[in-house]
Design a protein around this motif. Structure first.
Motif, PDB file in Angstrom:
ATOM      1  N   ASN A 149      -6.140  17.169  55.720  1.00 25.58           N
ATOM      2  CA  ASN A 149      -5.978  17.777  54.406  1.00 25.58           C
ATOM      3  C   ASN A 149      -4.970  17.040  53.531  1.00 25.58           C
ATOM      4  N   LYS A 150      -4.518  15.893  54.014  1.00 26.83           N
ATOM      5  CA  LYS A 150      -3.503  15.153  53.261  1.00 26.83           C
ATOM      6  C   LYS A 150      -4.039  13.781  52.901  1.00 26.83           C
ATOM      7  N   PRO A 171     -11.185  12.539  54.362  1.00 30.42           N
ATOM      8  CA  PRO A 171     -12.061  12.552  53.184  1.00 30.42           C
ATOM      9  C   PRO A 171     -11.838  11.335  52.302  1.00 30.42           C
ATOM     10  N   ALA A 173     -12.014  11.149  49.143  1.00 29.95           N
ATOM     11  CA  ALA A 173     -11.263  11.439  47.917  1.00 29.95           C
ATOM     12  C   ALA A 173      -9.776  11.217  48.115  1.00 29.95           C
ATOM     13  N   MET A 174      -9.301  11.392  49.359  1.00 30.00           N
ATOM     14  CA  MET A 174      -7.857  11.324  49.565  1.00 30.00           C
ATOM     15  C   MET A 174      -7.434  10.082  50.325  1.00 30.00           C
ATOM     16  N   TYR A 176      -6.123   6.303  50.161  1.00 28.00           N
ATOM     17  CA  TYR A 176      -5.399   5.478  49.187  1.00 28.00           C
ATOM     18  C   TYR A 176      -5.256   4.073  49.695  1.00 28.00           C
ATOM     19  N   GLU A 247      -0.442  14.375  48.293  1.00 30.81           N
ATOM     20  CA  GLU A 247      -1.560  15.303  48.130  1.00 30.81           C
ATOM     21  C   GLU A 247      -1.385  16.194  46.899  1.00 30.81           C
ATOM     22  N   ASP A 249       0.387  15.049  44.067  1.00 32.25           N
ATOM     23  CA  ASP A 249       0.523  14.255  42.846  1.00 32.25           C
ATOM     24  C   ASP A 249      -0.663  13.345  42.573  1.00 32.25           C
ATOM     25  N   GLY A 250      -1.435  13.090  43.590  1.00 31.68           N
ATOM     26  CA  GLY A 250      -2.588  12.219  43.370  1.00 31.68           C
ATOM     27  C   GLY A 250      -2.212  10.755  43.303  1.00 31.68           C
ATOM     28  N   CYS A 251      -0.981  10.434  43.701  1.00 26.38           N
ATOM     29  CA  CYS A 251      -0.596   9.019  43.758  1.00 26.38           C
ATOM     30  C   CYS A 251       0.494   8.888  44.813  1.00 26.38           C
TER      31      CYS A 251
ATOM     32  N   TYR B 115      -8.934  13.268  39.602  1.00 26.62           N
ATOM     33  CA  TYR B 115      -8.200  14.484  39.949  1.00 26.62           C
ATOM     34  C   TYR B 115      -9.137  15.641  40.270  1.00 26.62           C
ATOM     35  N   LEU B 118      -9.770  15.274  43.817  1.00 33.18           N
ATOM     36  CA  LEU B 118      -8.642  15.731  44.637  1.00 33.18           C
ATOM     37  C   LEU B 118      -8.560  17.250  44.650  1.00 33.18           C
ATOM     38  N   ALA B 134      -0.316  16.983  37.251  1.00 29.69           N
ATOM     39  CA  ALA B 134      -0.285  15.521  37.323  1.00 29.69           C
ATOM     40  C   ALA B 134      -1.392  14.936  36.460  1.00 29.69           C
TER      41      ALA B 134
END
Lengths: 258, 687
Positions: A149-150, A171, A173-174, A176, A247, A249-251, B115, B118, B134
């Protein structure tokens, strides 16, 4: 060009009571703005007050500056600390070098210094928070599968295992690949490629999975920065510690461990 | 301004970067729901925040899109407009600003996309909210990066909206020349543009547009800033505007020259400038205007200067006109010359173009081919040839009414006699005039069967009626038709009445029976109608009631009418005696007259009976003397009825299955346990 207002003024002049009206307008201005700020509510009020606040701060600062300009203070002729006599001005700055060496010495003294990081403590994360249980099976009765989940880092050549074998899902989406790394001395931030996860303080399992949480030490590609070792080699990778909750902040923000 | 600068749509204001952020964020706040709690279903929380992010991105996207569409693409404009805008705002700058905005739009969309992905994994309200924050923050940052572009565009917009509306395609005259030679003054004389004029160079810093009318057409006149004679690379923005106008507008160019040299430039310099901008005049009518002729004319020039000027004028297709804006000498002739030249030029160009063929092809005069040598002239009737051609000078010409008009007074008033001219012959001319004004001369042109009827007086009203109401054009015809019909009908015997025929006995019987039926029907109808009384009913009080009727009624309800009967008897006796006496008197009277006595009638009772007296019933030894339960009851029947009524009155009301009056309980009408679910044995509807 086409300054029609100026043109009109040139031709016909201003109205007779222009100055008076202008004076009154400025005099009324404060009353008006106060009425407005009292009447506003909701988001508009919030924005307005924020603006007013910053304006007022600026105003106070300028006023203070003006006050200070007018005050005549006696120059006490005290010599500034660290001032050098003219004959020493072109000497190399000894103090800085000294400070550097003392800090190095201190670090050496501190046995844990080798492992000291900007964020020495992290919040514990439970498995429930980290993983989401996925129910599988045609009756959805089995629950051996987990979804991370992170934020995660997944190596370049990674391919997923067959569905039946895959216990942990990370996932897309997460995932990086890049982190915003700040150089603590330069006070500059660069977006650098992540090479790998060195250590997740939560658990070795998370390190293995490449989970990126606050406090995780990652390895980043610093080739762009052109860092050189004392031996003269170009530094390719360096460690950095994550300083935010990716997770949320999206960055990924990190501090370079120098 | 609906259109500015040749058909641009008005551009909506461009917000500054900080305003832009405020617009996007506050509209997100205002237009979307704001209440969310952490114990809501997680999908609901996620949707709540995802909607916010989506909406904010959409708002920004739309706003930027609107700006991008509203600013025109320079390449698509008329070359004049394109170059003009290029000079004013720099094409590159314009493009970069719009390009940056476009990029910002894509970036915002990208942020929203990331986003949203996310947010799908958000597992708590806190996390979802942080992600939303954010996302909006990053969008705001992107917008803040567009600060300069937005500022530039806003300035351009403001400037663009104030630009004069130059239409590059209409008939246009361009005024050009050195600074200070009187271009703007001429403009002010010819149009109502009200351009600023001042006795120093470069008063005019931009193109100005005015309009004038000539030959019922609208002409656009463009006043340009002065040009100095130097290389085009060295020209500044002000001069470049003039150059663009000259280069890209197909118009008549008026080159203004100041022969007095008061403008500060020699005639030689002015001529040189003309030579150097000559390439811009190609394919355009050019008029050289010698302005300020009130100070110096062409003839006043020195030979040297004359030579320079002549050199220009020697070139083909160049006219020269002189004018002075102070004395207004020749101002209009300058304009007329320029307009005429342009008009001729435009027509010539159109003739040269291919489009004229499309029209010209339609115009065709067919000339038949010569068949033979026979001559076939146009046919003109001999009478037409005979008819003399009208000649105003000829004293024997056909007299027109216009001649009469001239004869009468000559003024535009034209009248002629209405009826007889002879009566007016003696009147003075003014009175005649008045009468002529009132009555148009019609009578003498009447076409009637008889010439003498012309001046007959026709009444407007006759016998108090408007004649026109009864007027019919074909009255004689209609009358004759009617008469004809009448005659015909009369001849056919339509109006003769038939003779009565005798009835036989059988028919008589039938008629009798029918009459009887009708009568009896009428009687039946009357009777049935009598049943439905619609008239007023006489009240019982007013009715006559016999003593017997009254007493039986009383006895029925258990009252004793004895004393009433007694009293009636006594009254009857009294009345009888009086009546007898009366009858005797009458008889005596009638005996004298010789008549019989009238018949006897019933005695009528009109008194109202007294109330019934209570009777004692159910006596016991020690009980009360009277049973008050039955007080006032005369009969048993009454008593039983009273008991019944009482019982009915005191009966308990229907409680509708309630415990008491205060019972407000609403029972479950359809108990869930009875209505739903499956049972062990079969479904619930089979129990």
């Amino acid at each position: 060009m086409n300054e029609y207002m100026e043109e009109h003024r040139k031709k016909h002049g201003r109205r007779m009571d222009h100055e008076e009206r202008q004076r009154k307008k400025t005099a009324r201005e404060s009353h008006k703005s106060s009425a407005v700020s009292q009447k506003l509510y909701g988001i508009k009020a919030k924005l307005h007050h924020a603006k007013r606040h910053s304006e007022k701060v600026q105003l106070k600062k300028t006023l203070k500056a003006h006050d200070e300009r007018n005050v005549k203070s006696k120059d006490d002729g005290a010599v500034q600390e660290g001032a050098l006599p003219t004959y020493l001005l072109d000497r190399e700055n000894q103090r800085d070098a000294k400070a550097l060496s003392t800090s190095i010495k201190e670090r050496r003294k501190d046995k844990a210094a080798k492992y000291s990081v900007p964020l020495p403590k992290v919040r514990g994360i439970s498995e429930e928070e980290m993983f989401k249980v996925l129910k599988t099976g045609s009756r959805k009765s089995k629950s051996w599968k987990r979804m991370v989940n992170k934020a995660t880092f997944v190596g370049e050549g990674f391919t997923r295992k067959p569905v039946k074998m895959e216990r942990f899902i990370r996932p897309m989406a997460m995932r990086y690949k890049k982190a915003n790394v700040t150089h603590p001395d330069l006070k500059a931030t660069f977006q650098l490629q992540i090479i790998g996860v060195k250590k997740n303080p939560q658990s070795p399992l998370f390190t293995q999975l490449g989970v990126l949480t606050k406090g995780t030490v990652i390895e980043v590609n610093v080739a762009e920065l052109g860092m050189v070792t004392t031996g003269g080699k170009v530094v390719w990778a360096k460690y950095a510690q994550i300083t935010n909750n990716p997770e949320n902040d999206g960055c990924i923000n990190a501090v370079l461990l120098v | 301004m609906a259109t500015a600068l040749g058909g641009f749509k008005a551009i909506a204001p461009v917000p500054s970067a900080s305003d832009f952020v405020d617009i996007a964020l506050s509209s997100t706040q205002r237009k979307l729901p704001t209440v969310i709690h952490k114990n809501f279903k997680i999908s609901r929380i996620r949707n709540f925040y995802m909607r916010k992010v989506k909406y904010c991105a959409n708002t920004i996207d739309e706003r930027i899109g609107k700006i991008l569409t509203e600013f025109p693409i320079l390449e698509n404009l008329h070359p004049f407009l394109m170059h003009f805008l290029n000079i004013l705002y720099d094409k590159e700058h314009w493009k970069i600003a719009l390009g940056q905005l476009n990029k910002a739009r894509h970036l915002v969309d990208q942020v929203a996309k990331d986003y949203l992905r996310l947010l799908k994994f958000a597992d708590s309200l806190y996390r979802a909210k942080q992600l939303k924050r954010a996302a909006l923050g990053r969008m705001a940052t992107i917008l803040k990066g567009q600060k300069n572009a937005l500022e530039f565009l806003e300035q351009v917009r403001q400037h663009l909206n104030r630009l004069p509306a130059i239409d590059p395609n209409t008939r246009t005259l361009i005024i050009c020349g050195f600074p200070n030679v009187g271009k703007s003054s001429f403009m002010n004389k010819v149009t109502r543009a009200d351009v600023e004029t001042a006795p120093y160079p470069f008063t005019t810093k931009a193109l100005h547009v005015g309009h004038t009318d000539y030959k019922y057409l609208r002409w656009q006149i463009i006043d340009t800033p002065g040009i100095l004679d130097h290389d085009i690379k060295d020209m500044n923005v002000i001069e470049m505007q003039s150059i663009t106008a000259l280069a890209h507008l197909r118009a008549a160019c008026m080159y203004f020259m100041d022969l007095s040299e008061q403008c500060g430039y020699t005639v030689e310099a002015q001529c040189k400038l003309f030579q150097s901008i000559q390439p811009l005049f190609r394919d355009k009518p050019v008029i050289v205007v010698f302005n300020k002729v009130d100070i110096a004319r062409y003839d006043d020039l020195t030979d040297e200067n004359k030579a320079f000027v002549d050199e220009i004028l020697a070139q083909p297709g160049i006219q020269s006109v002189s004018s002075s804006t102070i004395t207004e000498e020749g101002v209009m002739s300058v304009r007329d010359a320029a307009c005429d030249a342009l008009l001729a030029h435009r027509v010539e160009q159109k003739m040269r173009g291919s489009r004229i063929d499309a029209v010209a092809n339609k115009l065709h005069v067919a000339v038949p081919k010569q068949r033979d040598t026979k001559d076939r002239p146009a046919f003109i009737p001999a009478k037409a040839l005979e008819k003399k051609k009208y000649d105003k000078e000829d004293p024997e010409r056909i007299r027109l009414e216009r001649d009469d008009e001239v004869a009468m007074s000559g003024l535009g008033i034209f009248t002629q006699d209405m009826k007889s001219t002879s009566t007016r012959r003696f009147w003075s001319i003014p009175i005649q005039l008045l009468i002529y004004l009132a009555f148009p001369p019609l009578a003498e042109n009447y076409i009637l069967d008889d010439e003498e009827w012309k001046y007959d007086v026709m009444p407007e009203f006759m016998d108090g009626k408007n004649v026109a109401d009864f007027f019919s054009a074909d009255i004689a015809e209609q009358l004759s038709k009617l008469e004809e019909e009448e005659e015909r009908l009369d001849g056919e015997g339509f109006y003769e009445s038939g003779d009565d025929e005798e009835l036989n006995s059988e028919e008589e019987e039938i008629a009798d029976a029918a009459a009887q039926i009708v009568r009896s029907k009428a009687i039946l109808k009357q009777k049935s109608q009598a049943k439905h009384i619609s008239r007023a009913i006489i009240p019982r009080k007013a009715k006559n009631v016999t003593l017997k009727q009254f007493t039986t009624g009383m006895r029925d309800i258990g009252l004793d009418p004895k004393h009433l009967e007694r009293r009636a008897a006594v009254l009857g006796e009294k009345d009888k005696a009086a009546y007898d006496a009366y009858v005797k008197r009458q008889e005596a009277k009638e005996a004298a007259e010789g008549k019989a006595p009238a018949a006897d009638g019933d005695v009528e009772m009109q008194d109202v009976a007294e109330g019934p007296s209570g009777s004692a019933r159910g006596v016991s030894a020690r009980g009360p003397k009277t049973n008050r339960q039955f007080a006032g009851m005369a009969t048993d029947a009454q008593a039983t009825k009273a008991a019944l009524l009482r019982k009915f009155a005191v009966r308990e009301p229907n409680r509708m299955a309630r415990a008491s009056e205060s019972d407000r309980h609403i029972p479950i009408t359809r108990p869930k346990w009875m209505m739903s679910g499956k049972r062990k044995q079969g479904t619930n509807d089979r129990r």
